[in-house]
Design an enzyme around this catalytic site. Structure first.
Site, PDB file in Angstrom:
ATOM      1  N   ILE A   1      -7.111  18.416  -4.310  1.00 50.58           N
ATOM      2  CA  ILE A   1      -6.949  19.873  -4.384  1.00 50.58           C
ATOM      3  C   ILE A   1      -7.863  20.552  -3.361  1.00 50.58           C
ATOM      4  O   ILE A   1      -7.473  21.524  -2.710  1.00 50.58           O
ATOM      5  CB  ILE A   1      -7.261  20.351  -5.824  1.00 50.58           C
ATOM      6  CG1 ILE A   1      -6.177  19.854  -6.784  1.00 50.58           C
ATOM      7  CG2 ILE A   1      -7.389  21.867  -5.882  1.00 50.58           C
ATOM      8  CD1 ILE A   1      -6.482  20.090  -8.259  1.00 50.58           C
TER       9      ILE A   1
ATOM     10  N   GLN B   1     -11.790  13.199 -23.455  1.00 47.33           N
ATOM     11  CA  GLN B   1     -12.377  14.031 -22.394  1.00 47.33           C
ATOM     12  C   GLN B   1     -13.379  15.053 -22.945  1.00 47.33           C
ATOM     13  O   GLN B   1     -13.414  16.187 -22.475  1.00 47.33           O
ATOM     14  CB  GLN B   1     -11.278  14.741 -21.601  1.00 47.33           C
ATOM     15  CG  GLN B   1     -10.401  13.778 -20.775  1.00 47.33           C
ATOM     16  CD  GLN B   1      -9.625  14.465 -19.675  1.00 47.33           C
ATOM     17  OE1 GLN B   1      -8.868  15.385 -19.935  1.00 47.33           O
ATOM     18  NE2 GLN B   1      -9.810  14.033 -18.434  1.00 47.33           N
TER      19      GLN B   1
ATOM     20  N   TYR C   1     -15.560  16.110 -19.996  1.00 42.27           N
ATOM     21  CA  TYR C   1     -14.807  16.869 -18.985  1.00 42.27           C
ATOM     22  C   TYR C   1     -14.405  18.252 -19.529  1.00 42.27           C
ATOM     23  O   TYR C   1     -14.586  19.274 -18.861  1.00 42.27           O
ATOM     24  CB  TYR C   1     -13.573  16.058 -18.586  1.00 42.27           C
ATOM     25  CG  TYR C   1     -12.743  16.658 -17.478  1.00 42.27           C
ATOM     26  CD1 TYR C   1     -13.161  16.565 -16.146  1.00 42.27           C
ATOM     27  CD2 TYR C   1     -11.535  17.306 -17.740  1.00 42.27           C
ATOM     28  CE1 TYR C   1     -12.389  17.110 -15.120  1.00 42.27           C
ATOM     29  CE2 TYR C   1     -10.768  17.841 -16.730  1.00 42.27           C
ATOM     30  CZ  TYR C   1     -11.192  17.742 -15.409  1.00 42.27           C
ATOM     31  OH  TYR C   1     -10.430  18.280 -14.404  1.00 42.27           O
TER      32      TYR C   1
HETATM   33  N1  LIG Z   1      -5.900  16.679 -10.343  1.00 45.86           N
HETATM   34  C1  LIG Z   1      -5.716  17.366 -11.435  1.00 45.86           C
HETATM   35  O1  LIG Z   1      -4.738  17.205 -12.141  1.00 45.86           O
HETATM   36  C2  LIG Z   1      -6.696  18.424 -11.851  1.00 45.86           C
HETATM   37  C3  LIG Z   1      -6.351  19.231 -12.931  1.00 45.86           C
HETATM   38  C4  LIG Z   1      -7.231  20.235 -13.325  1.00 45.86           C
HETATM   39  C5  LIG Z   1      -8.407  20.422 -12.653  1.00 45.86           C
HETATM   40  N2  LIG Z   1      -8.728  19.614 -11.613  1.00 45.86           N
HETATM   41  C6  LIG Z   1      -9.996  19.862 -10.947  1.00 45.86           C
HETATM   42  O2  LIG Z   1      -9.770  20.098  -9.589  1.00 45.86           O
HETATM   43  C7  LIG Z   1     -10.902  19.645  -8.822  1.00 45.86           C
HETATM   44  C8  LIG Z   1     -10.408  18.687  -7.739  1.00 45.86           C
HETATM   45  O3  LIG Z   1      -9.720  17.621  -8.375  1.00 45.86           O
HETATM   46  P1  LIG Z   1      -8.886  16.524  -7.541  1.00 45.86           P
HETATM   47  O4  LIG Z   1      -7.778  16.093  -8.424  1.00 45.86           O
HETATM   48  O5  LIG Z   1      -8.608  17.019  -6.184  1.00 45.86           O
HETATM   49  O6  LIG Z   1      -9.959  15.340  -7.524  1.00 45.86           O
HETATM   50  P2  LIG Z   1     -10.150  14.118  -6.517  1.00 45.86           P
HETATM   51  O7  LIG Z   1      -8.901  13.884  -5.737  1.00 45.86           O
HETATM   52  O8  LIG Z   1     -10.688  13.022  -7.365  1.00 45.86           O
HETATM   53  O9  LIG Z   1     -11.290  14.673  -5.553  1.00 45.86           O
HETATM   54  C9  LIG Z   1     -12.557  14.984  -6.058  1.00 45.86           C
HETATM   55  C10 LIG Z   1     -13.349  15.674  -4.987  1.00 45.86           C
HETATM   56  O10 LIG Z   1     -14.648  15.986  -5.515  1.00 45.86           O
HETATM   57  C11 LIG Z   1     -15.627  15.482  -4.625  1.00 45.86           C
HETATM   58  N3  LIG Z   1     -16.816  15.059  -5.355  1.00 45.86           N
HETATM   59  C12 LIG Z   1     -16.877  14.189  -6.394  1.00 45.86           C
HETATM   60  N4  LIG Z   1     -18.152  14.053  -6.798  1.00 45.86           N
HETATM   61  C13 LIG Z   1     -18.908  14.848  -6.001  1.00 45.86           C
HETATM   62  C14 LIG Z   1     -20.284  15.143  -5.910  1.00 45.86           C
HETATM   63  N5  LIG Z   1     -21.161  14.577  -6.746  1.00 45.86           N
HETATM   64  N6  LIG Z   1     -20.711  16.010  -4.968  1.00 45.86           N
HETATM   65  C15 LIG Z   1     -19.833  16.592  -4.115  1.00 45.86           C
HETATM   66  N7  LIG Z   1     -18.510  16.345  -4.147  1.00 45.86           N
HETATM   67  C16 LIG Z   1     -18.052  15.483  -5.077  1.00 45.86           C
HETATM   68  C17 LIG Z   1     -14.974  14.309  -3.912  1.00 45.86           C
HETATM   69  O11 LIG Z   1     -15.644  14.080  -2.700  1.00 45.86           O
HETATM   70  P3  LIG Z   1     -15.738  12.577  -2.046  1.00 45.86           P
HETATM   71  O12 LIG Z   1     -14.368  12.329  -1.547  1.00 45.86           O
HETATM   72  O13 LIG Z   1     -16.744  12.630  -0.986  1.00 45.86           O
HETATM   73  O14 LIG Z   1     -16.128  11.675  -3.196  1.00 45.86           O
HETATM   74  C18 LIG Z   1     -13.549  14.810  -3.761  1.00 45.86           C
HETATM   75  O15 LIG Z   1     -13.424  15.607  -2.609  1.00 45.86           O
HETATM   76  C19 LIG Z   1     -11.849  18.991  -9.827  1.00 45.86           C
HETATM   77  O16 LIG Z   1     -12.834  19.906 -10.209  1.00 45.86           O
HETATM   78  C20 LIG Z   1     -10.940  18.682 -10.993  1.00 45.86           C
HETATM   79  O17 LIG Z   1     -11.655  18.606 -12.205  1.00 45.86           O
HETATM   80  C21 LIG Z   1      -7.906  18.620 -11.188  1.00 45.86           C
END
Ligand SMILES: NC(=O)c1ccc[n+]([C@@H]2O[C@H](COP(=O)([O-])OP(=O)(O)OC[C@H]3O[C@@H](n4cnc5c(N)ncnc54)[C@H](OP(=O)(O)O)[C@@H]3O)[C@@H](O)[C@H]2O)c1
Length: 246
Positions: free
Chosen positions: A16, A151, A154
């Site tokens: 995202i 979760q 979370y």
């Molecule tokens: N996917 C879904 O269905 C969904 C639904 C609701 C909410 N969300 C929220 O949307 C956001 C993005 O989710 P996503 O699905 O895109 O997740 P993702 O593909 O797993 O990516 C996670 C991102 O967070 C970064 N990150 C993780 N730990 C970190 C840290 N300690 N310090 C700095 N950066 C860190 C990662 O960076 P690196 O690549 O360097 O590790 C990566 O860019 C999250 O907050 C998630 O909870 C996602």
């Protein structure tokens, strides 16, 4: 100070976050995309967007470490002289039922998802207050609205973002700064790819729109909230979840 607006997007190189970086950068904003460990994804995204004529920089830092957050903001201010938008997107899951969840599992998720947003917001706040303008968008989750089996950490982190955003929104409402949340449903990223296929099928069957969300659909809501014209929206939650919680 550059005339170009500047956004910091944590976790801005994957999933995202990459879509948010792309959307904002293509709209003419300089994006400082944060990453913690995946430097390759960050360099690749920055290279791709730069080749399109966009302005993007990448910044390593762990949002769970306050000193890293402070340093990243200082790097961006030194390079660009301003931060207009902060998007707290970095997030992780460590899913287990409460009975199996350890204290470390709890803190690992709270530290990044909730404390990370606090550290980053605190690091940009004085600058935004001095300039009398700013947009902070926290990426929460539908799970923060409904809860979910496996979760508790979370869900607590994502619900916590609602309360934190509303409280900060009230504190800075008269200073030209808005603070809002975007609460995605299930979006097709690596985070969701980790969900077992049979579980995912059941999840999709329960989504009124009948499909997973796409990262660019979340990015669009962020772009809306950071717009100059969105100054009357603060302390709000924009749900982008295919109707999962209505
Ligand atoms: N996917 C879904 O269905 C969904 C639904 C609701 C909410 N969300 C929220 O949307 C956001 C993005 O989710 P996503 O699905 O895109 O997740 P993702 O593909 O797993 O990516 C996670 C991102 O967070 C970064 N990150 C993780 N730990 C970190 C840290 N300690 N310090 C700095 N950066 C860190 C990662 O960076 P690196 O690549 O360097 O590790 C990566 O860019 C999250 O907050 C998630 O909870 C996602």
């Amino acid at each position: 100070m550059t005339d170009q607006k500047v956004a910091i997007v944590t976790g801005g190189a994957r999933g995202i976050g990459a879509a948010i970086t792309t959307g904002l950068a293509r709209s003419g904003v300089h994006v400082a995309a944060g990453y913690s460990s995946n430097s390759r994804a960050a360099e690749e995204l920055a290279g791709k967007l730069s080749a399109e004529g966009c302005s993007v920089s990448v910044h390593q830092g762990n949002v769970g470490v306050p000193e890293d957050c402070q340093r990243v903001v200082e790097e961006v201010l030194a390079d660009r002289g301003r931060v207009d938008h902060l998007v707290n997107n970095a997030g992780v899951t460590v899913d287990k039922t409460m009975r199996k969840m350890t204290v470390d599992d709890w803190h690992a998720v709270l530290r990044i998802n909730l404390s990370g947003a606090f550290y980053m917001s605190k690091a940009v706040l004085e600058h935004m207050l001095e300039r009398g303008s700013g947009r902070i968008v926290n990426i929460s989750s539908v799970i923060g609205q409904t809860g979910n089996v496996g979760q508790v950490n979370y869900a607590a982190s994502k619900s916590g973002l609602f309360g934190m955003s509303q409280s900060l929104a009230r504190e800075v409402a008269r200073k030209g700064i808005t603070v809002n949340c975007v609460a995605p449903g299930y979006v097709e990223t690596e985070m969701v790819a980790a969900v077992p296929e049979n579980v995912l099928e059941k999840i999709i069957a329960g989504i009124p729109v009948g499909r997973l969300g796409q990262a660019h659909e979340i990015a669009r809501a962020v772009q809306f909230l950071v717009d100059d014209e969105a100054g009357y929206i603060t302390g709000s939650v924009v749900s982008v979840n295919g109707g999962m919680d209505m």
